[in-house]
Motif scaffolding. Structure first.
Motif, PDB file in Angstrom:
ATOM      1  N   VAL A  41      41.082  27.751  44.468  1.00 42.39           N
ATOM      2  CA  VAL A  41      41.883  27.591  43.546  1.00 42.39           C
ATOM      3  C   VAL A  41      42.975  26.607  43.958  1.00 42.39           C
ATOM      4  CG1 VAL A  41      43.569  28.834  42.011  1.00 42.39           C
ATOM      5  CG2 VAL A  41      41.671  30.100  42.813  1.00 42.39           C
ATOM      6  N   LEU A  42      43.132  25.646  42.909  1.00 43.84           N
ATOM      7  CA  LEU A  42      44.381  24.618  43.320  1.00 43.84           C
ATOM      8  C   LEU A  42      45.144  24.641  42.078  1.00 43.84           C
ATOM      9  CD1 LEU A  42      41.584  23.472  44.729  1.00 43.84           C
ATOM     10  CD2 LEU A  42      42.741  21.399  44.835  1.00 43.84           C
ATOM     11  N   GLN A  43      46.350  23.941  42.394  1.00 44.72           N
ATOM     12  CA  GLN A  43      47.344  24.170  41.490  1.00 44.72           C
ATOM     13  C   GLN A  43      48.013  22.649  41.166  1.00 44.72           C
ATOM     14  OE1 GLN A  43      50.957  26.475  42.434  1.00 44.72           O
ATOM     15  NE2 GLN A  43      50.690  27.471  40.167  1.00 44.72           N
ATOM     16  N   SER A  51      46.688  25.862  37.363  1.00 46.94           N
ATOM     17  CA  SER A  51      45.633  26.029  38.149  1.00 46.94           C
ATOM     18  C   SER A  51      44.221  25.808  37.623  1.00 46.94           C
ATOM     19  CB  SER A  51      45.940  27.505  38.807  1.00 46.94           C
ATOM     20  OG  SER A  51      47.074  27.798  39.184  1.00 46.94           O
ATOM     21  N   TYR A  52      43.526  25.378  38.449  1.00 42.02           N
ATOM     22  CA  TYR A  52      41.922  25.482  38.410  1.00 42.02           C
ATOM     23  C   TYR A  52      40.966  25.710  39.401  1.00 42.02           C
ATOM     24  CZ  TYR A  52      42.379  21.011  40.518  1.00 42.02           C
ATOM     25  OH  TYR A  52      42.705  19.865  41.232  1.00 42.02           O
ATOM     26  N   ILE A 107      43.021  43.690  33.010  1.00 36.88           N
ATOM     27  CA  ILE A 107      43.446  42.443  33.641  1.00 36.88           C
ATOM     28  C   ILE A 107      42.846  42.010  34.889  1.00 36.88           C
ATOM     29  CG2 ILE A 107      45.381  43.706  34.614  1.00 36.88           C
ATOM     30  CD1 ILE A 107      45.758  40.290  33.144  1.00 36.88           C
ATOM     31  N   PHE A 108      42.296  41.117  35.139  1.00 35.91           N
ATOM     32  CA  PHE A 108      41.607  40.677  36.390  1.00 35.91           C
ATOM     33  C   PHE A 108      42.300  39.444  37.292  1.00 35.91           C
ATOM     34  CE2 PHE A 108      38.374  42.291  33.407  1.00 35.91           C
ATOM     35  CZ  PHE A 108      37.698  43.141  34.219  1.00 35.91           C
ATOM     36  N   HIS A 109      42.247  39.223  38.462  1.00 35.34           N
ATOM     37  CA  HIS A 109      42.940  38.419  39.125  1.00 35.34           C
ATOM     38  C   HIS A 109      42.158  36.953  39.389  1.00 35.34           C
ATOM     39  CE1 HIS A 109      44.231  36.629  43.115  1.00 35.34           C
ATOM     40  NE2 HIS A 109      45.418  36.364  42.095  1.00 35.34           N
ATOM     41  N   ARG A 110      40.872  36.822  39.904  1.00 38.28           N
ATOM     42  CA  ARG A 110      40.346  35.602  40.343  1.00 38.28           C
ATOM     43  C   ARG A 110      39.896  34.862  39.021  1.00 38.28           C
ATOM     44  NH1 ARG A 110      35.777  36.342  45.129  1.00 38.28           N
ATOM     45  NH2 ARG A 110      36.152  34.010  44.581  1.00 38.28           N
ATOM     46  N   ILE A 111      39.268  35.541  38.039  1.00 37.76           N
ATOM     47  CA  ILE A 111      38.914  34.931  36.740  1.00 37.76           C
ATOM     48  C   ILE A 111      40.021  34.380  35.827  1.00 37.76           C
ATOM     49  CG2 ILE A 111      38.573  36.856  35.295  1.00 37.76           C
ATOM     50  CD1 ILE A 111      35.967  35.606  34.483  1.00 37.76           C
ATOM     51  N   SER A 112      41.150  34.677  36.062  1.00 34.25           N
ATOM     52  CA  SER A 112      42.262  34.432  35.358  1.00 34.25           C
ATOM     53  C   SER A 112      42.635  32.892  35.758  1.00 34.25           C
ATOM     54  CB  SER A 112      43.573  35.322  35.590  1.00 34.25           C
ATOM     55  OG  SER A 112      43.127  36.746  35.330  1.00 34.25           O
ATOM     56  N   PHE A 113      41.925  32.437  36.946  1.00 32.25           N
ATOM     57  CA  PHE A 113      42.540  30.911  37.219  1.00 32.25           C
ATOM     58  C   PHE A 113      41.184  30.173  36.959  1.00 32.25           C
ATOM     59  CE2 PHE A 113      44.605  33.568  40.332  1.00 32.25           C
ATOM     60  CZ  PHE A 113      45.929  33.115  40.150  1.00 32.25           C
ATOM     61  N   PHE A 114      40.318  30.504  36.207  1.00 32.84           N
ATOM     62  CA  PHE A 114      39.263  29.690  35.442  1.00 32.84           C
ATOM     63  C   PHE A 114      39.848  28.980  34.146  1.00 32.84           C
ATOM     64  CE2 PHE A 114      34.902  31.006  37.330  1.00 32.84           C
ATOM     65  CZ  PHE A 114      35.448  31.527  38.590  1.00 32.84           C
ATOM     66  N   VAL A 152      47.606  20.985  44.824  1.00 32.61           N
ATOM     67  CA  VAL A 152      47.685  21.516  46.026  1.00 32.61           C
ATOM     68  C   VAL A 152      47.151  22.803  45.943  1.00 32.61           C
ATOM     69  CG1 VAL A 152      50.109  20.396  46.231  1.00 32.61           C
ATOM     70  CG2 VAL A 152      49.788  22.553  45.303  1.00 32.61           C
ATOM     71  N   PRO A 153      46.595  23.536  46.854  1.00 32.32           N
ATOM     72  CA  PRO A 153      46.151  24.660  47.014  1.00 32.32           C
ATOM     73  C   PRO A 153      46.600  25.830  46.664  1.00 32.32           C
ATOM     74  CG  PRO A 153      45.236  23.501  48.854  1.00 32.32           C
ATOM     75  CD  PRO A 153      46.539  22.699  48.301  1.00 32.32           C
ATOM     76  N   LEU A 154      46.298  26.858  45.973  1.00 34.55           N
ATOM     77  CA  LEU A 154      47.368  27.864  45.295  1.00 34.55           C
ATOM     78  C   LEU A 154      47.620  28.680  46.695  1.00 34.55           C
ATOM     79  CD1 LEU A 154      48.347  29.070  42.577  1.00 34.55           C
ATOM     80  CD2 LEU A 154      46.428  30.387  42.674  1.00 34.55           C
ATOM     81  N   ALA A 155      48.774  29.270  46.796  1.00 39.52           N
ATOM     82  CA  ALA A 155      49.062  30.001  47.944  1.00 39.52           C
ATOM     83  C   ALA A 155      48.183  31.426  47.932  1.00 39.52           C
ATOM     84  CB  ALA A 155      50.605  30.208  47.953  1.00 39.52           C
ATOM     85  N   ALA A 156      47.999  31.890  46.776  1.00 40.30           N
ATOM     86  CA  ALA A 156      47.617  33.067  46.665  1.00 40.30           C
ATOM     87  C   ALA A 156      45.812  33.038  47.226  1.00 40.30           C
ATOM     88  CB  ALA A 156      47.300  33.544  45.186  1.00 40.30           C
TER      89      ALA A 156
END
Length: 450
Positions: free
Chosen positions: A53-55, A62-63, A221-228, A34-38
């Protein structure tokens, strides 16, 4: 540039979430994602067109997928750090806190020095100590979207959190401010610190401002790259760099990408990322506490581009001359042990449990990353001693020993402007080669003088 190794507080619990800091490895997508709400709250609308970003709905994490096709080395996005802390620029109160935390755990002290900045203003003494700027509410909500744990009310906080909470309370008493009674008492404050430290331990990067003189490292600490997610052996589809001047992390592709291709980066740099499959997995397990299930580790052979050596396992042979002597020593060690080992056992060494996960999960991040100093020294020492096979083999030289040699040579040559931090940075850039490090430092000193 490197990702922080998995160094978590002593009191910790594994989590099933699989964002970057859990390092589980890429995994095949399946129904039920499912798509990540963020993703719907990202500021830049273009973001939704560039990446998705999906979860997983089973708790595995997530990925990130490409939202369109990308050319090779094309910029995917840039993002600022949510939080950036320079240990070398610690104000007196944070320097004292860091020193006390290192007495408890030298590996984890940085997490709580960052965590104090994540607290809400109501959880901090008034007036605020010098240099203590809390995150905005939006940045705090963004941070809490990352993988981590929140301890329950009946769980005792970690010793690191207790030390940090005590420092904050004592700061208020010693600074002449109003009496500081955090909501939930000292234990409630400590649990809040543990919650933030959990996310920091899994997702933080160590970055270096190369434009500073001398170059200065920071915890970020970063946000978007944390979902890679993570991928070994050059299989990562993206890489990242940090620019200390403009304060932005830039993420670029390593090759051409099509719509819905997964975006991955590597936790570890050469030579570790291009060792045999078994050596990579053992190194990641020992130093990041996860069983890597990325495509490179899941497949028995890895496709290699022109000029890439690939892993020893993929070639089906023993060690060959690839890169440096360290690579060959590590490969010899792994293949000698593999004869009696069979399948990878997944046994942990001294990795910390809080940044860990189960073998059923997949992975996370890295970039053009070198191994952390302590972890690299331990792995190098083990590989060298076991591959030599001689009881009279010369003891391996640790990073601390190499750094001491560099500093001694600098003192002997009159390079007094070379600090310990600058020498360590140069040493890591040259992969521990003392001679090459001295050449680099001499050039830098000549350049600075001119």
């Amino acid at each position: 540039l490197k990702l922080r190794a998995g160094k978590a507080p002593v009191q910790s619990r594994p989590t099933p979430c699989a964002t970057m800091g859990n390092c589980f490895g890429t995994r095949e997508r399946e129904e039920g994602s499912v798509p990540l709400a963020a993703a719907s709250r990202l500021e830049d609308v273009r973001t939704l067109l560039e990446t998705r970003v999906l979860q997983y709905n089973d708790g595995r994490g997530s990925y990130t997928l490409a939202g369109r096709s990308f050319a090779k080395e094309e910029l995917i996005f840039q993002e600022p750090a949510l939080l950036l802390v320079y240990p070398s620029r610690d104000p007196p109160w944070r320097a004292a806190l860091r020193a006390d935390l290192k007495c408890v755990s030298a590996d984890c002290a940085w997490q709580y020095c960052m965590a104090v900045h994540c607290l809400r203003p109501a959880q901090l003494p008034v007036p605020l100590p010098e240099g203590l700027k809390p995150l905005s509410e939006e940045a705090r909500r963004t941070l809490l979207e990352l993988c981590g744990e929140s301890p329950t009310a009946d769980e005792a906080p970690s010793e690191l959190a207790v030390v940090t909470a005590r420092h904050l309370i004592e700061l208020a008493a010693g600074g002449g401010g109003r009496p500081f009674t955090p909501r939930g008492g000292a234990d409630g404050l400590a649990r809040a610190l543990d919650s933030f430290a959990s996310r920091l331990s899994r997702n933080a990067f160590e970055v270096t401002d190369l434009k500073a003189r001398p170059p200065t490292s920071a915890d970020a600490i970063f946000h978007r790259i944390s979902f890679f997610n993570h991928c070994c052996a050059g299989g990562n589809t993206a890489t990242w760099t940090w620019n200390g001047g403009d304060g932005l992390l830039s993420v670029k592709t390593t090759g051409t990408l099509a719509l819905d291709d997964e975006l991955t980066i590597s936790y570890i740099g050469r030579p570790w990322s291009h060792l045999s499959r078994q050596a990579r997995r053992r190194y990641l397990k020992q130093n990041y506490n996860f069983d890597c299930l990325c495509k490179s580790c899941s497949q028995r052979s890895v496709a290699r581009g022109p000029g890439e050596h690939g892993s020893a396992e993929a070639r089906g042979g023993g060690p060959t001359e690839v890169g440096s002597q360290l690579v060959n020593l590590l490969r010899r060690y792994v293949h000698e042990e593999a004869a009696g080992e069979g399948n990878y056992s997944g046994t942990t060494s001294d990795a910390s449990p809080q940044s860990g996960a189960t073998a059923a999960d997949g992975g996370a991040d890295g970039g053009a990353a070198a191994a952390t100093s302590a972890a690299g020294s331990r792995a190098e020492a083990k590989a060298t001693s076991l591959s030599s096979g001689s009881p009279h083999a010369k003891a391996p030289l640790t990073e601390e020993g190499r750094l001491e040699r560099v500093l001694q040579r600098c003192a002997g040559e009159g390079l007094l402007q070379v600090s310990t931090e600058l020498a360590l940075h140069a040493l890591r850039e040259e992969e521990g080669h003392v001679g090459k490090t001295m050449i680099k430092l001499r050039r830098q000193c000549r350049s600075a003088a001119s």
